[in-house]
Design a protein around this motif. Structure first.
Motif, PDB file in Angstrom:
ATOM      1  N   MET A 128      10.237   5.874  20.947  1.00  0.00           N
ATOM      2  CA  MET A 128      10.411   5.859  19.310  1.00  0.00           C
ATOM      3  C   MET A 128      10.371   4.580  18.856  1.00  0.00           C
ATOM      4  SD  MET A 128      10.068   9.030  19.270  1.00  0.00           S
ATOM      5  CE  MET A 128      10.191   9.215  17.448  1.00  0.00           C
ATOM      6  N   LYS A 129      11.216   3.537  19.287  1.00  0.00           N
ATOM      7  CA  LYS A 129      11.548   2.176  18.657  1.00  0.00           C
ATOM      8  C   LYS A 129      10.241   1.609  18.711  1.00  0.00           C
ATOM      9  CE  LYS A 129      14.254  -2.025  19.401  1.00  0.00           C
ATOM     10  NZ  LYS A 129      15.095  -2.418  20.502  1.00  0.00           N
ATOM     11  N   ALA A 130       9.331   1.593  19.621  1.00  0.00           N
ATOM     12  CA  ALA A 130       8.031   0.599  19.813  1.00  0.00           C
ATOM     13  C   ALA A 130       6.991   1.455  18.780  1.00  0.00           C
ATOM     14  CB  ALA A 130       7.463   0.755  21.421  1.00  0.00           C
ATOM     15  N   SER A 131       7.254   2.677  18.724  1.00  0.00           N
ATOM     16  CA  SER A 131       6.360   3.464  17.708  1.00  0.00           C
ATOM     17  C   SER A 131       6.560   3.138  16.358  1.00  0.00           C
ATOM     18  CB  SER A 131       6.541   4.968  17.768  1.00  0.00           C
ATOM     19  OG  SER A 131       6.072   5.263  19.397  1.00  0.00           O
ATOM     20  N   ARG A 132       7.890   2.998  16.092  1.00  0.00           N
ATOM     21  CA  ARG A 132       8.294   2.592  14.706  1.00  0.00           C
ATOM     22  C   ARG A 132       7.807   1.045  14.333  1.00  0.00           C
ATOM     23  NH1 ARG A 132      13.132   5.621  15.817  1.00  0.00           N
ATOM     24  NH2 ARG A 132      14.172   3.657  16.344  1.00  0.00           N
ATOM     25  N   MET A 133       8.142   0.477  15.128  1.00  0.00           N
ATOM     26  CA  MET A 133       7.599  -1.117  15.247  1.00  0.00           C
ATOM     27  C   MET A 133       6.062  -1.340  14.976  1.00  0.00           C
ATOM     28  SD  MET A 133      10.397  -3.017  17.895  1.00  0.00           S
ATOM     29  CE  MET A 133       9.521  -4.442  17.463  1.00  0.00           C
ATOM     30  N   LYS A 134       5.608  -0.512  15.680  1.00  0.00           N
ATOM     31  CA  LYS A 134       4.034  -0.989  15.709  1.00  0.00           C
ATOM     32  C   LYS A 134       3.358   0.185  14.578  1.00  0.00           C
ATOM     33  CE  LYS A 134       3.646  -2.693  20.382  1.00  0.00           C
ATOM     34  NZ  LYS A 134       2.974  -2.391  21.383  1.00  0.00           N
ATOM     35  N   GLY A 135       3.907   1.298  14.194  1.00  0.00           N
ATOM     36  CA  GLY A 135       3.521   2.187  13.444  1.00  0.00           C
ATOM     37  C   GLY A 135       2.378   3.102  13.938  1.00  0.00           C
ATOM     38  N   VAL A 136       2.201   3.090  15.290  1.00  0.00           N
ATOM     39  CA  VAL A 136       1.518   3.940  16.021  1.00  0.00           C
ATOM     40  C   VAL A 136       2.158   4.741  17.091  1.00  0.00           C
ATOM     41  CG1 VAL A 136      -0.810   2.770  15.391  1.00  0.00           C
ATOM     42  CG2 VAL A 136       0.473   2.050  17.404  1.00  0.00           C
ATOM     43  N   PRO A 137       1.792   5.724  17.809  1.00  0.00           N
ATOM     44  CA  PRO A 137       2.582   6.218  18.716  1.00  0.00           C
ATOM     45  C   PRO A 137       2.454   5.689  19.957  1.00  0.00           C
ATOM     46  CG  PRO A 137       1.386   8.045  17.673  1.00  0.00           C
ATOM     47  CD  PRO A 137       0.735   6.610  17.196  1.00  0.00           C
ATOM     48  N   VAL A 138       3.625   5.314  20.620  1.00  0.00           N
ATOM     49  CA  VAL A 138       3.617   4.268  21.954  1.00  0.00           C
ATOM     50  C   VAL A 138       4.093   5.357  23.067  1.00  0.00           C
ATOM     51  CG1 VAL A 138       4.281   2.124  23.089  1.00  0.00           C
ATOM     52  CG2 VAL A 138       3.593   2.147  20.676  1.00  0.00           C
ATOM     53  N   GLN A 139       3.617   5.324  24.045  1.00  0.00           N
ATOM     54  CA  GLN A 139       3.935   6.007  25.153  1.00  0.00           C
ATOM     55  C   GLN A 139       4.786   5.212  26.239  1.00  0.00           C
ATOM     56  OE1 GLN A 139       3.608   8.927  23.431  1.00  0.00           O
ATOM     57  NE2 GLN A 139       3.780   9.770  25.531  1.00  0.00           N
ATOM     58  N   LYS A 140       5.724   5.764  26.929  1.00  0.00           N
ATOM     59  CA  LYS A 140       6.508   4.826  27.875  1.00  0.00           C
ATOM     60  C   LYS A 140       6.958   5.808  29.115  1.00  0.00           C
ATOM     61  CE  LYS A 140      11.206   5.419  26.263  1.00  0.00           C
ATOM     62  NZ  LYS A 140      12.532   4.762  25.874  1.00  0.00           N
ATOM     63  N   GLN A 141       7.085   5.256  30.119  1.00  0.00           N
ATOM     64  CA  GLN A 141       7.562   6.101  31.454  1.00  0.00           C
ATOM     65  C   GLN A 141       8.703   6.785  31.271  1.00  0.00           C
ATOM     66  OE1 GLN A 141       8.888   4.672  35.596  1.00  0.00           O
ATOM     67  NE2 GLN A 141       6.711   4.782  36.023  1.00  0.00           N
ATOM     68  N   CYS A 142       8.724   8.102  31.650  1.00  0.00           N
ATOM     69  CA  CYS A 142       9.774   8.868  31.463  1.00  0.00           C
ATOM     70  C   CYS A 142      10.964   8.514  32.427  1.00  0.00           C
ATOM     71  CB  CYS A 142       9.529  10.417  31.974  1.00  0.00           C
ATOM     72  SG  CYS A 142      10.687  11.481  31.916  1.00  0.00           S
ATOM     73  N   PRO A 143      12.062   8.128  32.001  1.00  0.00           N
ATOM     74  CA  PRO A 143      13.209   7.621  32.630  1.00  0.00           C
ATOM     75  C   PRO A 143      13.834   8.545  33.517  1.00  0.00           C
ATOM     76  CG  PRO A 143      13.898   8.144  30.394  1.00  0.00           C
ATOM     77  CD  PRO A 143      12.465   8.501  30.560  1.00  0.00           C
ATOM     78  N   ARG A 144      13.521   9.908  33.438  1.00  0.00           N
ATOM     79  CA  ARG A 144      14.145  10.972  34.211  1.00  0.00           C
ATOM     80  C   ARG A 144      13.512  11.273  35.559  1.00  0.00           C
ATOM     81  NH1 ARG A 144      17.816  14.201  31.486  1.00  0.00           N
ATOM     82  NH2 ARG A 144      18.054  13.935  29.389  1.00  0.00           N
ATOM     83  N   CYS A 145      12.032  11.198  35.430  1.00  0.00           N
ATOM     84  CA  CYS A 145      11.211  11.555  36.625  1.00  0.00           C
ATOM     85  C   CYS A 145      10.584  10.326  37.097  1.00  0.00           C
ATOM     86  CB  CYS A 145      10.383  12.448  36.294  1.00  0.00           C
ATOM     87  SG  CYS A 145       8.960  12.096  35.261  1.00  0.00           S
TER      88      CYS A 145
END
Length: 215
Positions: A128-145
């Motif tokens: 969410m933080k990177a997506s707001r900064m870049k204005g586009v959806p950004v995915q990251k590795q799930c920290p749970r799995c």
């Protein structure tokens, strides 16, 4: 065509495989006859590995039974390496129980009932933080799995499975049985790699088979 796709030629049972195939790119010149022949050679050279792959990706119960027998046999051969010589009664049943749990863990995929992580089995979530900064959806590795798409399993279930037939303390489990269980999981991964290498090696050596699948 990779081995995990080739095993679905006869009867694609797993939604996980269908999902993999939908993402596959490139052309493969392997005919059905080529694939069946390659699978036959692989079964002869790497029976355990091929059984594990069938059990994992097609949920084949016969293959799972074959894989379990192979894994339990391996477990008994390495037990002396990890477990105290005075382990006492019930130890062989405990070893068998751990082999069952190891196979179950190895065979978990995103389409295994109840195995999906909260990320939906994708292994990634929206940053969410990177997506707001870049204005586009950004995915990251799930920290749970950690990218596997599967709910993490604790070793508590392994300890409890042993306690049903063989009383041990948490310290004993951590010192002896936990590394033993790690070895069983590692064996499954090695056998899968051996089967993959056998299948790919046959295809590469066969002058009538051309393989250009990019997977």
């Amino acid at each position: 065509m990779r081995l995990k796709y080739a095993i679905t030629v006869g009867d694609p049972k797993s939604a996980q495989i269908v999902a993999y195939q939908s993402r596959s790119t490139g052309d493969s010149h392997l005919s059905r006859e080529d694939i069946v022949t390659s699978l036959g050679v692989t079964q002869h050279r790497a029976r355990a590995g091929l059984a594990l792959i069938y059990a994992k990706y097609t949920k084949d119960t016969y293959a799972a039974a074959t894989a379990l027998r192979e894994l339990q046999l391996y477990a008994t051969t390495i037990a002396k390496k990890y477990l105290p010589s005075n382990s006492g009664s019930g130890v062989y049943v405990a070893i068998s129980n751990l082999a069952i749990l190891a196979l179950d863990e190895y065979c978990r995929t995103a389409d295994t009932p109840g195995a999906k992580c909260r990320c939906g089995g994708k292994g990634e979530i929206r940053d969410m933080k990177a997506s707001r900064m870049k204005g586009v959806p950004v995915q990251k590795q799930c920290p749970r799995c950690h990218g596997t798409g599967l709910k993490p399993l604790t070793r508590t279930r392994c300890h409890h499975a042993i306690l049903l037939v063989h009383p041990i303390s948490q310290a004993t489990f951590s010192r002896y049985w936990n590394p033993f269980y790690d070895d069983l999981l590692a064996w499954c991964d090695r056998q899968e790699s051996i089967a993959e290498a056998s299948y790919n090696g046959y295809a590469n050596l066969n002058p009538y088979v051309m393989e250009t699948d990019s997977q």
